[in-house]
Design a protein around this motif. Structure first.
Motif, PDB file in Angstrom:
ATOM      1  N   SER A 385       0.832  -1.206   0.000  1.00  0.00           N
ATOM      2  CA  SER A 385       0.000   0.000   0.000  1.00  0.00           C
ATOM      3  C   SER A 385       0.866   1.255   0.000  1.00  0.00           C
ATOM      4  O   SER A 385       0.570   2.241  -0.687  1.00  0.00           O
ATOM      5  CB  SER A 385      -0.924  -0.010   1.218  1.00  0.00           C
ATOM      6  N   ALA A 386       1.968   1.206   0.807  1.00  0.00           N
ATOM      7  CA  ALA A 386       2.862   2.364   0.886  1.00  0.00           C
ATOM      8  C   ALA A 386       3.559   2.604  -0.457  1.00  0.00           C
ATOM      9  O   ALA A 386       3.713   3.745  -0.914  1.00  0.00           O
ATOM     10  CB  ALA A 386       3.895   2.149   1.991  1.00  0.00           C
ATOM     11  N   PHE A 391       3.475   6.308  -5.764  1.00  0.00           N
ATOM     12  CA  PHE A 391       3.426   6.581  -7.203  1.00  0.00           C
ATOM     13  C   PHE A 391       2.022   6.911  -7.693  1.00  0.00           C
ATOM     14  O   PHE A 391       1.755   6.895  -8.886  1.00  0.00           O
ATOM     15  CB  PHE A 391       3.979   5.378  -7.974  1.00  0.00           C
ATOM     16  N   ASP A 392       1.132   7.262  -6.783  1.00  0.00           N
ATOM     17  CA  ASP A 392      -0.251   7.606  -7.159  1.00  0.00           C
ATOM     18  C   ASP A 392      -0.287   8.794  -8.109  1.00  0.00           C
ATOM     19  O   ASP A 392      -1.185   8.899  -8.967  1.00  0.00           O
ATOM     20  CB  ASP A 392      -1.079   7.909  -5.912  1.00  0.00           C
ATOM     21  N   PHE A 393       0.657   9.706  -7.961  1.00  0.00           N
ATOM     22  CA  PHE A 393       0.600  10.925  -8.763  1.00  0.00           C
ATOM     23  C   PHE A 393       0.822  10.658 -10.260  1.00  0.00           C
ATOM     24  O   PHE A 393       0.512  11.487 -11.095  1.00  0.00           O
ATOM     25  CB  PHE A 393       1.676  11.918  -8.246  1.00  0.00           C
TER      26      PHE A 393
END
Length: 395
Positions: A385-386, A391-393
């Motif tokens: 999850s971390a 890299f969500d952006f």
């Protein structure tokens, strides 16, 4: 210390009486042979000589176990060795009692040092257990003068096969025994420690804890083992995070079922401080059932086989039975769960649920957060999850 010159004979040795202070009798025919008579009545033969201005002294044996003829032969042996070393110009004598064995070294260490070290419930010290199990038959009968550094290294190269934990414990055991003799026994101060330069094997930092699925399997397996009293010890250890030694010594007088707290006195903690542990409802349920089952015993886990401690000791066979039933057993001891992993699981689950590390530290009865960090681990899903979040952006 003044010496009394006499002609030592078996008759004189047997008849001489102790005085208020230590008396030293020097043999007229062999001035290196002394008879020590202590106020307690103990009598012993001692070799004393000068080498390069230094006093060399060796106990030859107690009169009760060494006769005068043997003492004279030993004196001749020691005196000959000193003369040879002086002729060769050696500055230090490595004079060792030719009768001294590794067993003698460990027995002296055990009787004069180990027996004064406190152990849980008065159990045999783990050094004594390790020595008797692994070393006594291997090197116990070796004369100390024959245990060279090469012999010592060869021994521990073989012991490496037993794993780092056994290797390091045995090494500490022998190093401690020889160092005790060198540091605290005047008669053996010039002995060299042949194990002194051998290094410990690097250990493995263990971070094993149970996943929720593994814990469910273990609890189911514990309900099926042959001894449910011991099974309850492991259940309480999981639900409280307490050390097994504390759980086994748990007293009814230290438990308040009304408030749901367990008081652990300072005499039973590693930090020598007392603690109060809040009890989870799962632990409370077990204690209420046990309260009716154990009768009048002061212990929550009283021994059924008249243990001299009054409470259950051991339990390893039940643990092994449980992890096998749960499908968690592995030949590699660093992979399969151990009883202490229940404490690590207790801490890890709290931190994974969002609990503050300082709160978990208090629950574990730690005096420092750095001790708690050893038990705090994240699981794979949290790491994933971390990483995804980092890299969500880019999405």
């Amino acid at each position: 210390m003044s010496e009394i010159k006499v002609l030592l004979s078996e008759k004189f040795v047997a008849s001489v009486k102790p005085r208020k202070t230590l008396c030293v009798y020097c043999d007229k025919k062999n001035p290196n042979l002394k008879l020590y008579v202590r106020p307690s009545g103990a009598k012993s033969y001692v070799f004393r000589a000068k080498q390069n201005g230094k006093d060399k002294k060796r106990k030859l044996g107690d009169v009760s176990s060494t006769n005068l003829s043997t003492a004279k032969l030993l004196v001749e042996s020691y005196a000959g060795k000193i003369n040879i070393e002086s002729t060769l110009g050696l500055s230090e004598s490595r004079l060792v009692d030719v009768q001294l064995t590794v067993n003698d070294v460990f027995e002296r260490y055990k009787n004069d040092e180990l027996k004064y070290r406190s152990t849980i419930a008065g159990r045999t010290h783990h050094f004594e257990i390790a020595y008797n199990l692994h070393l006594k038959s291997q090197v116990g009968d070796y004369l100390v003068c024959d245990v060279t550094k090469k012999v010592a290294r060869t021994l521990f190269m073989e012991i490496e096969k037993k794993g780092y934990a056994t290797h390091n414990k045995l090494l500490s055991c022998l190093k401690s025994a020889f160092n005790y003799l060198i540091d605290f026994e005047e008669d053996y101060e010039s002995i060299l420690n042949p194990f002194d330069r051998i290094k410990k094997m690097p250990g493995i930092n263990r971070n094993r804890y149970l996943t929720h699925e593994e814990a469910s399997k273990l609890l189911l397996a514990l309900s099926q083992v042959s001894n449910q009293n011991v099974a309850d010890i492991y259940r309480i250890a999981l639900f409280t995070g307490a050390r097994l030694s504390n759980v086994k010594q748990m007293l009814w007088s230290d438990i308040d079922l009304q408030s749901g707290t367990w008081f652990i006195p300072a005499t039973q903690t590693k930090t020598k401080q007392h603690y109060e542990i809040p009890l989870h409802s799962l632990a409370m349920d077990i204690l209420r059932i046990r309260q009716h089952a154990v009768g009048t015993s002061s212990f929550v886990f009283p021994s059924r086989n008249k243990s001299k401690y009054g409470y259950i000791t051991g339990g390893d066979p039940i643990w092994k039975q449980a992890i096998k039933l749960a499908g968690l057993y592995h030949e590699n001891p660093n992979i399969r769960p151990r009883p202490h992993d229940l404490r690590r699981t207790f801490a890890t689950w709290q931190i994974q649920s969002g609990a503050d590390i300082s709160v978990v530290s208090k629950a574990l009865c730690h005096t420092s957060l750095k001790h708690t960090m050893i038990y705090a681990h994240t699981n794979t899903s949290q790491i994933r999850s971390a990483i995804d979040g980092a890299f969500d952006f880019l999405k």
